[in-house]
Motif scaffolding. Structure first.
Motif, PDB file in Angstrom:
ATOM      1  N   PRO A 140       5.714 -59.264 -56.222  1.00  0.00           N
ATOM      2  CA  PRO A 140       5.673 -60.987 -55.115  1.00  0.00           C
ATOM      3  C   PRO A 140       6.632 -61.919 -56.060  1.00  0.00           C
ATOM      4  O   PRO A 140       7.384 -62.880 -55.221  1.00  0.00           O
ATOM      5  N   GLY A 145       9.199 -64.086 -54.362  1.00  0.00           N
ATOM      6  CA  GLY A 145       9.790 -65.496 -54.236  1.00  0.00           C
ATOM      7  C   GLY A 145      11.018 -66.454 -54.871  1.00  0.00           C
ATOM      8  O   GLY A 145      11.479 -67.162 -54.407  1.00  0.00           O
ATOM      9  N   ALA A 185      13.964 -65.559 -52.885  1.00  0.00           N
ATOM     10  CA  ALA A 185      14.037 -66.060 -51.938  1.00  0.00           C
ATOM     11  C   ALA A 185      14.508 -67.364 -52.190  1.00  0.00           C
ATOM     12  O   ALA A 185      15.121 -67.458 -50.914  1.00  0.00           O
ATOM     13  N   CYS A 186      14.471 -67.885 -53.397  1.00  0.00           N
ATOM     14  CA  CYS A 186      14.688 -69.549 -53.408  1.00  0.00           C
ATOM     15  C   CYS A 186      16.256 -69.500 -53.853  1.00  0.00           C
ATOM     16  O   CYS A 186      16.661 -70.047 -53.175  1.00  0.00           O
TER      17      CYS A 186
END
Length: 377
Positions: free
Chosen positions: A259, A263, A266-267
């Motif tokens: 995860p 994350g 995603a950035c």
């Protein structure tokens, strides 16, 4: 100036997902990039010595020389071919042998007499990394067999110090552990740029840009919709690649938090997608976009530290690549997936990547607005 509408961004993103679902070529590319390409990258290029063809010229024909010849066996080496000295050059030139060990006459007699006779090892250096590894293996095999023949043990003479090696993160030194994970990391960059840029080109080629322009949408909303929709497809693909292809099929353990990596990815998608949109505004057709993508992706992959350590590159290249978000993403991804680093370790790279990504996003947004204005005119 009105505020961005989340509902408009969401609905436009759904339209992007439907367009992506209808484009079977891009869907096939995504499926291959996060499945077959991962397996191929991990297993197709071996960094270890495996079934290397070796030949031995035994001019001594003694028990010791026979002992050395018998010490070569799979999986590192094939069964040695016993050849004559006159066959060495032809065998090396034709590529039949990667290594040729020449044991001179009277070798056993000289060893027993306390002399230091030479063994000649011919190496085909075109196999690059395996040439170095194989030379060390052959040296260890020969010295070990000689020591055991003379003393009954393979232990070397006592050294003034003892070096105790502790291998971390990859205890068996398996090269394919690196290849599969790095392919997944690199494909995040490649597919994000391709999908988002291709989405913009597709709008232009299908004539739907004009439809967007007459709707109450801003360039900011259009960009965000393309980023979240195509980014979602990439995140699903890389999740499958790491959880199924890497951990299940290749049996490579993921040391850190998946995860946390997703994350960070995603950035990173905002920066990579901004590069794709910028290239999409420059290109006039899909073939032009493909050429621009090649010119962009290859330097990003080769110089970001994903293929070779950045420390081995010229200082100018190291400083230049600090302006690329891929440098920070590769570094934090390796720290998380290989070494199990947490947020307390990778946050500087995450912050730097987000800052550089914001700059790329602003540049792409300005270029996108200019392209939209030109289209309206």
């Amino acid at each position: 100036m009105r505020l961005p509408s989340l509902a408009s961004i969401f609905r436009l993103g759904l339209k992007e997902l439907k367009s992506l679902w209808a484009d079977k070529t891009l869907l096939l590319l995504i499926c291959w990039a996060f499945s077959g390409a991962i397996y191929e990258a991990a297993t197709g290029v071996s960094q270890e010595l495996n079934n290397a063809p070796v030949a031995i010229v035994d001019e001594d024909r003694s028990p010791l020389s026979q002992r050395i010849a018998d010490a070569f066996y799979p999986p590192y080496f094939r069964q040695p071919a016993m050849i004559r000295l006159a066959e060495v050059d032809a065998g090396m030139d034709s590529g039949r042998y990667n290594f040729v060990l020449v044991i001179p006459a009277n070798f056993q007699r000289d060893v027993l007499a306390g002399k230091s006779p030479d063994l000649q090892l011919n190496i085909d250096a075109t196999i690059m990394s395996q040439a170095f590894i194989g030379a060390n293996y052959i040296r260890s095999i020969a010295l070990g067999e000689i020591a055991e023949y003379l003393t009954g043990t393979r232990a070397a003479a006592a050294a003034p110090v003892r070096l105790s090696s502790r291998v971390l993160f990859n205890p068996n030194l398996k090269g394919f552990w690196f290849g599969g994970v790095m392919e997944a990391i690199n494909n995040v960059t490649m597919l994000t740029i391709i999908l988002v840029g291709a989405a913009f080109i597709r709008e232009r080629e299908h004539g739907t840009v004009e439809h967007l322009l007459v709707m109450p949408l801003t360039p900011f909303e259009i960009m965000l919709a393309k980023i979240w929709a195509n980014g979602l497809a990439v995140l699903i693909g890389v999740s499958f690649a790491l959880a199924v292809m890497v951990e299940r099929v290749l049996a490579v353990p993921i040391a850190g938090s998946l995860p946390l990596f997703l994350g960070a990815a995603a950035c990173y998608l905002f920066a990579a997608a901004s590069i794709g949109i910028f290239l999409g505004t420059l290109a006039r057709s899909m073939p032009q976009f493909g050429l621009l993508v090649i010119l962009c992706i290859i330097p990003l992959m080769l110089l970001s530290g994903g293929v070779s350590p950045r420390e081995s590159m010229p200082q100018f290249i190291q400083d230049l690549m600090l302006a690329a978000p891929t440098t920070y993403f590769v570094r934090l991804a390796q720290a998380i997936l290989y070494r199990g680093a947490g947020l307390d370790v990778v946050w500087p790279d995450l912050a730097a990547m987000s800052a550089v990504g914001a700059v790329f996003f602003v540049i792409a947004l300005l270029r996108f607005r200019k392209a939209v204005t030109q289209t309206q005119v």
